[in-house]
Enzyme design. Sequence first.
Site, PDB file in Angstrom:
ATOM      1  N   SER A   1       0.840  -1.200   0.000  1.00 11.34           N
ATOM      2  CA  SER A   1       0.000   0.000   0.000  1.00 11.34           C
ATOM      3  C   SER A   1       0.880   1.257   0.000  1.00 11.34           C
ATOM      4  O   SER A   1       1.662   1.435  -0.937  1.00 11.34           O
ATOM      5  CB  SER A   1      -0.954  -0.062   1.207  1.00 11.34           C
TER       6      SER A   1
ATOM      7  N   ASP B   1      -9.977  -5.760  -3.577  1.00  8.29           N
ATOM      8  CA  ASP B   1      -9.442  -4.720  -2.689  1.00  8.29           C
ATOM      9  C   ASP B   1     -10.430  -3.566  -2.579  1.00  8.29           C
ATOM     10  O   ASP B   1     -10.791  -2.948  -3.582  1.00  8.29           O
ATOM     11  CB  ASP B   1      -8.095  -4.242  -3.255  1.00  8.29           C
TER      12      ASP B   1
ATOM     13  N   HIS C   1      -7.462  -5.868   0.924  1.00  4.80           N
ATOM     14  CA  HIS C   1      -6.251  -5.080   1.188  1.00  4.80           C
ATOM     15  C   HIS C   1      -5.515  -5.543   2.445  1.00  4.80           C
ATOM     16  O   HIS C   1      -4.525  -4.946   2.837  1.00  4.80           O
ATOM     17  CB  HIS C   1      -6.650  -3.602   1.322  1.00  4.80           C
TER      18      HIS C   1
END
Lengths: 280, 280
Positions: free
Chosen positions: A146, A222, A254
Amino acid sequence: METLSETGAFGGVQGVYRHASDACGCDMTFAVYLPPAARAGPVPVLWYLSGLTCTHENAMTKAGAQGWAAEAGIALIFPDTSPRGEGVANDEAYDLGQGAGFYVNATEAPWAPHFRMWDYVVTELPELVFDRFPLDRARQGITGHSMGGHGALTIAMTHPQTYRSVSAISPIAHPAASDWGRKQFTAYLGPDESTWAPHDATLLMRDRGYPGPVLIDQGAADQFLHLLTPQALIEAAADRGQPCEFRMLAGYDHSYFYVSSVMEHHVRWHSAQLALVAVA
Amino acid sequence: METLSETGAFGGVQGVYRHASDACGCDMTFAVYLPPAARAGPVPVLWYLSGLTCTHENAMTKAGAQGWAAEAGIALIFPDTSPRGEGVANDEAYDLGQGAGFYVNATEAPWAPHFRMWDYVVTELPELVFDRFPLDRARQGITGHSMGGHGALTIAMTHPQTYRSVSAISPIAHPAASDWGRKQFTAYLGPDESTWAPHDATLLMRDRGYPGPVLIDQGAADQFLHLLTPQALIEAAADRGQPCEFRMLAGYDHSYFYVSSVMEHHVRWHSAQLALVAVA
């Protein structure tokens, strides 16, 4: 440097350490995993940069990387994601301030005095760990999740002779065009978007690319896909014929359940790439 | 159906056959590889569609698929790429007419009488091979190279319940926007571009996608990259969260040296996907 803990893990040692950081102007905590092979001499290194709200601890405990690193004979380093402490600026939002350093050197108030995560990760922490641990400076790779995937990609494309392999898991791929990026770059770097470009993986890919293959993994389920926009990065990569591997895997969100699911592939990717580095 | 040759290969049999095709209005030649497992009963099938200028023979002799198919216990079928013969229309260019069927049913003169490769590959040839060989109709995958990658993707997205796995090697990914496509679609289908859309993988990906993961491989040194434009397809895939794997591999061009280098990965991909098919 103070040792906070050292624990046996997969035949090696998982350590957590604290030191006074000049770059960040505060104490910083980080974790190092040394595989069994480190007892015989310096081992390659995989830097793992974490995402929003994380410390050094989340990936260390939940990414499931140590077993694969032990098998590959590669060390793992988990830095924190920002400066921290009472004297350090912060914001009520989860995505700005402490826990959200975005791997840049802030130039704007109130962030500039402490938020220098680029210098911390690229310069200060390497000097410390290469001095203290049996690590092979010529064989470093970098990955992250991320916000940390953003950091890994931008750092590797800026310093490809230092980071000889790169991958990213669900990276913030085009922050200059995302709500995960525009807000933070404005706060840390100011409104002049030309200062943002060196910190945007898609723009760096368009501008320069990377001299080796790039691995990008993304969960198809996600919940933040609209903020991550890997398609912008992959399009830029394909446009330049950048060697790459992009996977969008069904059923993954995620979370660290996804990160841990793909960790074997990433550790082996870095191990294979770093084995190709010619050392004088 | 006439047997032209049958040859031992990796413990199985590589055969070449000829039959009178109703769809194409001419004799057509195709190749079938049966793995050793076919002696015990019906085996899954991987259709391999070839590229411009190829016959059934190029991939059969140069793609290096049989060894991996033997290991996986999967059959391979190599159709020709167009109708052929003295009574069949042709063009002096390598990329139109014989050897360049583009896996469509032509509606325009002089192509319409013979150039019905969509019907041939999707309907007529399957009826023949499932009648004559020990093949499991419930477990079919499809792949192809270049023009054949285009065919594999468009056929799989149109008939996902028949083709339960799909991959493509260096596919013509967006022919409606490429010189490998616009010329041929105009000739075979006419100038109304709405008739082209069902034969464009990028447009199909934007419109419907595919119910399973899609594997796309591309050589980074491909001399035809500007005509193939995998980035358009991958962007469309990422936009819809399509499970996929896209690899752009350094140092590979458009040749069978590349095709054979990635064949193991493709055969194993299909074998793994087809093993997941629930059969009543």
